[in-house]
Design a protein around this motif. Structure first.
Motif, PDB file in Angstrom:
ATOM      1  N   LYS A   1       0.834  -1.206   0.000  1.00  0.00           N
ATOM      2  CA  LYS A   1       0.000   0.000   0.000  1.00  0.00           C
ATOM      3  C   LYS A   1       0.869   1.257   0.000  1.00  0.00           C
ATOM      4  N   THR A   2       2.093   1.097   0.537  1.00  0.00           N
ATOM      5  CA  THR A   2       3.012   2.228   0.677  1.00  0.00           C
ATOM      6  C   THR A   2       4.186   2.150  -0.282  1.00  0.00           C
ATOM      7  N   TYR A   3       4.677   0.929  -0.521  1.00  0.00           N
ATOM      8  CA  TYR A   3       5.869   0.721  -1.351  1.00  0.00           C
ATOM      9  C   TYR A   3       5.488   0.133  -2.710  1.00  0.00           C
ATOM     10  N   ASP A   4       6.358   0.370  -3.686  1.00  0.00           N
ATOM     11  CA  ASP A   4       6.153  -0.208  -5.017  1.00  0.00           C
ATOM     12  C   ASP A   4       6.516  -1.680  -5.053  1.00  0.00           C
ATOM     13  N   SER A   5       7.483  -2.084  -4.205  1.00  0.00           N
ATOM     14  CA  SER A   5       7.956  -3.470  -4.238  1.00  0.00           C
ATOM     15  C   SER A   5       8.480  -3.876  -2.868  1.00  0.00           C
ATOM     16  N   VAL A   6       8.698  -5.190  -2.712  1.00  0.00           N
ATOM     17  CA  VAL A   6       9.188  -5.762  -1.450  1.00  0.00           C
ATOM     18  C   VAL A   6      10.337  -6.719  -1.751  1.00  0.00           C
TER      19      VAL A   6
END
Length: 288
Positions: free
Chosen positions: A77-82
């Protein structure tokens, strides 16, 4: 592109500790006398140690797919990727499960699971390397590639006080355990290529400590090409033996500089018991 870095709690970090580094933690579950707990959340280290010493039945397991995906969903929800760095696939199926989940359509190209054969303090080092690569502008797929390529550039050695926990977990045979108890042997274990192997036998803690130091020096010189530990991280993990670990770190710092001390995760402590100290070194990743 913003990227989150996730470790599991086998790194030894709590969620709060990981935040200070800028990372996130997936708690590992374990069962105590049939009841499930999450590492770093549902039970204190003191209570866990008490239950273990009282002979409670403790069994580790891997996180549920639901818990893994819930963490990813929240972060995405906050980052583009993990970048997800679980414990080595050589000791748990959790890495394979995460890899399978990351292939689902909603995570494809957004979640990158790294199997760099690490655990505990070397896992923390991999997380710090990932942050370094993010800051240097590397894409998540390239970060995964570089971390896995650097998997072998680390060494970890473990001094065990009481082998009954290794015996209980099936890590050594009952005959070997009986012999070691009779001879008062303190085994030194090695994490090599993602699996735990016997490395040496010691009669005293002093001797075990010296064995670990010599092993780390050999790794620094021969595998990490960094004999003075200028471009590597040296760390100690401990469980129920903090004063010994602190004294050990002070001795090492005189030769190698700063040595961080972290706690051994409770899920790892299940298998090796209290009075355990691990010494590790990991080469810092290159951004070239």
């Amino acid at each position: 592109m913003s990227t989150a870095v996730v470790l599991d709690s086998n790194s030894g970090l709590t969620g709060e500790e990981a935040k200070k580094y800028g990372m996130y933690i997936l708690p590992m579950p374990f069962m105590i006398d049939g009841k499930e707990y999450l590492d770093g959340i549902d039970i204190t280290r003191e209570e866990f140690l008490k239950r273990q010493e009282e002979g409670a039945d403790i069994v580790t397991s891997q996180p549920s797919p639901e818990n893994v995906m819930n963490l990813w969903d929240e972060l995405l929800k906050t980052y583009d990727s993990v970048i997800h760095i679980p414990m080595t696939s050589g000791l748990s199926g959790s890495c394979d499960t995460a890899t399978m989940l990351a292939s689902e359509d909603e995570y494809l190209g957004r979640v990158f699971v790294v199997d760099d054969k690490r655990i505990s303090v070397t896992q923390i080092s991999a997380g710090l390397d990932a942050l370094t690569l993010i800051d240097a502008g590397f894409t998540p797929d390239k970060i995964k590639e570089k971390l896995e390529a650097d998997a072998s550039k680390a060494g970890i050695y473990v001094m065990v006080s009481d082998i009954k926990y290794l015996k209980k977990g099936g890590r050594i045979t009952p005959m070997a355990a009986a012999l070691a108890s009779l001879l008062k042997i303190k085994p030194v274990l090695q994490l090599h290529e993602g699996k735990i192997d016997a490395y040496a036998k010691a009669r005293t803690f002093k001797q075990a400590k010296q064995i670990m130091v010599e092993a780390i020096k050999k790794d620094l010189s021969e595998r990490l090409n960094d004999p003075m530990c200028k471009d590597s991280r040296m760390m100690i993990a401990q469980y129920g033996y903090f004063d010994f670990a602190k004294e050990f770190a002070t001795e090492l710092e005189a030769e190698f500089g700063k040595v961080e001390i972290v706690n051994l995760s409770l899920s790892v402590a299940t298998h090796i018991g209290p009075g355990t100290v691990a010494l590790a070194v990991a080469r810092k990743i290159s951004t070239d």
